[in-house]
Enzyme design. Structure first.
Site, PDB file in Angstrom:
ATOM      1  N   ARG A  81      47.054  34.239  34.590  1.00 34.19           N
ATOM      2  CA  ARG A  81      47.543  35.277  35.507  1.00 34.19           C
ATOM      3  C   ARG A  81      47.116  36.638  34.969  1.00 34.19           C
ATOM      4  O   ARG A  81      47.479  36.998  33.848  1.00 34.19           O
ATOM      5  CB  ARG A  81      49.075  35.194  35.613  1.00 34.19           C
ATOM      6  CG  ARG A  81      49.656  36.313  36.441  1.00 34.19           C
ATOM      7  CD  ARG A  81      51.188  36.266  36.563  1.00 34.19           C
ATOM      8  NE  ARG A  81      51.611  37.457  37.264  1.00 34.19           N
ATOM      9  CZ  ARG A  81      52.595  38.267  36.896  1.00 34.19           C
ATOM     10  NH1 ARG A  81      53.321  37.997  35.824  1.00 34.19           N
ATOM     11  NH2 ARG A  81      52.865  39.342  37.596  1.00 34.19           N
ATOM     12  N   HIS A 128      50.338  45.487  39.599  1.00 33.70           N
ATOM     13  CA  HIS A 128      51.179  45.456  38.402  1.00 33.70           C
ATOM     14  C   HIS A 128      51.365  46.905  37.935  1.00 33.70           C
ATOM     15  O   HIS A 128      50.933  47.275  36.844  1.00 33.70           O
ATOM     16  CB  HIS A 128      50.555  44.563  37.332  1.00 33.70           C
ATOM     17  CG  HIS A 128      51.532  44.025  36.327  1.00 33.70           C
ATOM     18  ND1 HIS A 128      51.726  42.678  36.101  1.00 33.70           N
ATOM     19  CD2 HIS A 128      52.392  44.650  35.501  1.00 33.70           C
ATOM     20  CE1 HIS A 128      52.643  42.502  35.151  1.00 33.70           C
ATOM     21  NE2 HIS A 128      53.069  43.701  34.773  1.00 33.70           N
ATOM     22  N   GLU A 188      57.284  42.600  39.949  1.00 34.55           N
ATOM     23  CA  GLU A 188      58.535  43.295  39.644  1.00 34.55           C
ATOM     24  C   GLU A 188      58.681  44.617  40.400  1.00 34.55           C
ATOM     25  O   GLU A 188      58.720  45.700  39.787  1.00 34.55           O
ATOM     26  CB  GLU A 188      58.652  43.547  38.137  1.00 34.55           C
ATOM     27  CG  GLU A 188      58.617  42.290  37.308  1.00 34.55           C
ATOM     28  CD  GLU A 188      58.988  42.522  35.845  1.00 34.55           C
ATOM     29  OE1 GLU A 188      59.227  43.685  35.467  1.00 34.55           O
ATOM     30  OE2 GLU A 188      59.062  41.536  35.092  1.00 34.55           O
ATOM     31  N   ASN A 213      60.051  36.361  36.814  1.00 31.33           N
ATOM     32  CA  ASN A 213      59.892  36.796  35.422  1.00 31.33           C
ATOM     33  C   ASN A 213      61.264  36.835  34.792  1.00 31.33           C
ATOM     34  O   ASN A 213      62.194  37.428  35.353  1.00 31.33           O
ATOM     35  CB  ASN A 213      59.294  38.206  35.347  1.00 31.33           C
ATOM     36  CG  ASN A 213      57.842  38.249  35.800  1.00 31.33           C
ATOM     37  OD1 ASN A 213      57.232  37.212  36.070  1.00 31.33           O
ATOM     38  ND2 ASN A 213      57.291  39.446  35.869  1.00 31.33           N
ATOM     39  N   TYR A 243      63.424  37.350  31.016  1.00 36.19           N
ATOM     40  CA  TYR A 243      63.450  37.644  29.576  1.00 36.19           C
ATOM     41  C   TYR A 243      64.836  37.537  28.971  1.00 36.19           C
ATOM     42  O   TYR A 243      65.005  37.050  27.871  1.00 36.19           O
ATOM     43  CB  TYR A 243      62.877  39.043  29.307  1.00 36.19           C
ATOM     44  CG  TYR A 243      61.400  39.116  29.579  1.00 36.19           C
ATOM     45  CD1 TYR A 243      60.484  38.744  28.603  1.00 36.19           C
ATOM     46  CD2 TYR A 243      60.919  39.499  30.825  1.00 36.19           C
ATOM     47  CE1 TYR A 243      59.117  38.777  28.853  1.00 36.19           C
ATOM     48  CE2 TYR A 243      59.553  39.529  31.086  1.00 36.19           C
ATOM     49  CZ  TYR A 243      58.665  39.164  30.096  1.00 36.19           C
ATOM     50  OH  TYR A 243      57.324  39.178  30.343  1.00 36.19           O
ATOM     51  N   GLU A 296      56.372  35.017  34.125  1.00 37.38           N
ATOM     52  CA  GLU A 296      56.415  35.665  32.801  1.00 37.38           C
ATOM     53  C   GLU A 296      57.652  35.192  32.064  1.00 37.38           C
ATOM     54  O   GLU A 296      58.749  35.137  32.634  1.00 37.38           O
ATOM     55  CB  GLU A 296      56.518  37.196  32.889  1.00 37.38           C
ATOM     56  CG  GLU A 296      55.270  37.904  33.281  1.00 37.38           C
ATOM     57  CD  GLU A 296      55.462  39.421  33.367  1.00 37.38           C
ATOM     58  OE1 GLU A 296      56.350  39.966  32.668  1.00 37.38           O
ATOM     59  OE2 GLU A 296      54.741  40.037  34.154  1.00 37.38           O
TER      60      GLU A 296
HETATM   61  C1  FCB Z   1      57.773  42.803  32.313  1.00 34.41           C
HETATM   62  C2  FCB Z   1      56.427  43.302  32.798  1.00 34.41           C
HETATM   63  C3  FCB Z   1      55.293  43.006  31.853  1.00 34.41           C
HETATM   64  C4  FCB Z   1      55.689  43.145  30.407  1.00 34.41           C
HETATM   65  C5  FCB Z   1      56.978  42.430  30.116  1.00 34.41           C
HETATM   66  C6  FCB Z   1      57.435  42.504  28.686  1.00 34.41           C
HETATM   67  O1  FCB Z   1      58.776  43.537  32.916  1.00 34.41           O
HETATM   68  O2  FCB Z   1      56.116  42.727  34.047  1.00 34.41           O
HETATM   69  O3  FCB Z   1      54.212  43.821  32.218  1.00 34.41           O
HETATM   70  O4  FCB Z   1      55.716  44.474  30.052  1.00 34.41           O
HETATM   71  O5  FCB Z   1      57.997  42.921  30.941  1.00 34.41           O
END
Ligand code: FCB
Length: 468
Positions: A82, A126, A171, A298, A300, A368
């Protein structure tokens, strides 16, 4: 979790693995071969905006080193890569004259990937809006959505025969709220109406681009959202109300129009009179809610919110669209160097929650997931990043749990292939499976790279897919 370890998460046959990057974070070559400036060039060159005054001028120099990077991908054995297209490489001013050298670069990259047996997944946006469009209002104005549709049509016509998966936006939460309300990202604005207009125009841009991609017979079309698993810090009524507002801000602004064809039920409670702004037009919901082939997620870390003592217009507020809440970190757990708590189970909960709420939920791709840590380079150059490997392992296991619970998740992209420009945090945060020495631009696979390669190999052996 050594290569021979049977502890690899068990994912179904046909599950796909990849890695992700984004143009401004890796390409460099910011003023070469006709590329026009984007809002991230302007922002990163403005004093005080990025840590250590970092810019993406050179970054990983992927623009010139893409063959080496594709070789690294081939070594990993990933199914898919990607990456994003820099809009201002194709159209230096966002609209108008096309830059042939920009078009050629992505031709070369795509062909290199295909020759390595790797399927391209392209993100059209992006975060790097051409500066010329920001100068005319950026995402605050509807014309930018029309410009995006024309850019999408150009990309689809040129690359559609070879791209497997198209992601319109990455995002949009960050583009709208971090860029136009918090001001931590380009263009660095602190506006409330502007941010809500931006959110809506991004959704309109998505809808228009989907039409163009469908007209060009693009294969798979979707969008990537950073959806959040959010908790209230307590069950007090004010904290629960803050949670509902946070759900609108982070999730429902996007998921309700995209997946249910409606605006969030609690939007007036959240935004007050700004909710139903003049940027909305009849027919927009139909446009935005057109069916998708997949939803990119995405993920985290989870978020916890509490009611803020009062609403205010102070610039110190977390967002200029101040909805009276504070984000806390009550997690008694370890954190990445981003300060993000590591709670893999929150990913399972998020996916199961989406599945339960939206009957029309298309197949999901984790577009992500990954972690930044203090990587230490051993004397022999190796990086024993066991924390990253554990993070990836535990989040893949969380995906496996969601699949076992009935969620249709098709694949997973590690963020990121390379250490790269982490936006306002500059080069201090390293997310890569591959270390980049920013002085020499040398790439060195970390232990997590070898772990991921072994996981993919083991998955193929177990599911009897041919090895690469
Ligand atoms: C996300 C973004 C990516 C990267 C990660 C850590 O929010 O999409 O570009 O910076 O965080």
């Amino acid at each position: 979790m050594t290569p021979a370890d049977p502890d690899f998460p068990v994912l179904p046959a046909g599950f796909r693995f990849g890695t992700a990057t984004a143009a401004y974070q890796v390409e460099g070559a910011h003023d070469q071969d006709g590329r026009g400036p984007s809002i991230w060039d302007t922002f990163s060159h403005t004093p005080g905006r990025t840590l250590g005054a970092a810019t993406g001028d050179t970054s990983c120099d992927h623009y010139h080193r893409y063959q080496e990077d594709v070789a690294l991908l081939r070594g990993l054995g990933v199914d898919s890569y990607r990456f994003s297209i820099a809009w201002s490489r194709l159209l230096p001013r966002g609209t108008g004259p096309v830059n042939p050298k920009g078009l050629d670069f992505y031709d070369r990259l795509i062909d290199e990937l295909l020759a390595a047996g790797i399927r391209p997944a392209v993100t059209l946006y992006h975060w790097d809006l051409p500066q010329a469009l920001e100068d005319r209002g950026g995402w605050r104005v509807r014309e930018t959505a029309a410009a995006f549709a024309a850019y999408a049509a150009l990309a689809a016509e040129r690359y559609g025969d070879r791209v497997e998966r198209w992601i319109t936006l990455n995002e949009p939460y960050c583009s709208a709220f971090v860029g136009y309300a918090e001001g931590r990202h380009a263009p660095g604005a602190r506006e409330s109406g502007g941010a809500l207009a931006a959110a809506h125009h991004l959704l309109v841009a998505h809808g228009l681009a989907v039409r163009e991609l469908r007209d060009a017979a693009a294969r798979e079309v979707g969008i990537t959202l950073n959806l959040d698993r959010i908790h209230a810090v307590s069950s007090l009524p004010e904290d629960r109300a803050a949670l509902r507002r946070a759900e609108v801000l982070h999730n429902e602004v996007w998921t309700e129009p995209l997946l249910a064809g409606r605006y969030p039920a609690r939007e007036t409670e959240t935004w007050g009179g700004l909710a139903d702004g003049p940027w909305r037009r009849p027919g927009d919901l139909e446009l935005i809610g057109a069916p998708l082939d997949f939803l990119g997620v995405n993920f985290y870390r989870p978020i916890t919110v509490a009611a803020a003592p009062h609403r205010s217009d102070e610039v110190e507020a977390r967002t200029a669209v101040d909805i009276g809440l504070t984000e806390l970190d009550p997690y008694g757990t370890t954190h990445t160097t981003m300060g993000w708590p590591i709670v893999p189970g929150a990913l399972t909960e998020l996916l199961c929650g989406l599945h339960a709420r939206y009957p029309q939920l298309p197949p999901v791709w984790i577009t992500e997931n990954g972690a930044a840590f203090e990587d230490e380079v051993a004397p022999d150059g190796s990086v024993h990043d066991t924390s990253r490997t554990a993070y990836l392992h535990d989040h893949l296991a969380a995906v496996a749990d969601a699949i076992a619970a009935g969620v249709d998740v098709r694949g997973y992209y590690v963020w990121s292939l390379l250490d790269n420009f982490e936006w306002a945090r500059g080069y201090a945060q390293r997310f890569g499976l591959v270390r980049v020495d920013y002085d020499t631009l040398t790439r060195t696979p970390k232990d997590s790279y070898h772990w991921y390669r072994d996981l993919i190999t083991a998955h193929r052996a177990r599911t009897e897919e041919p090895a690469r």
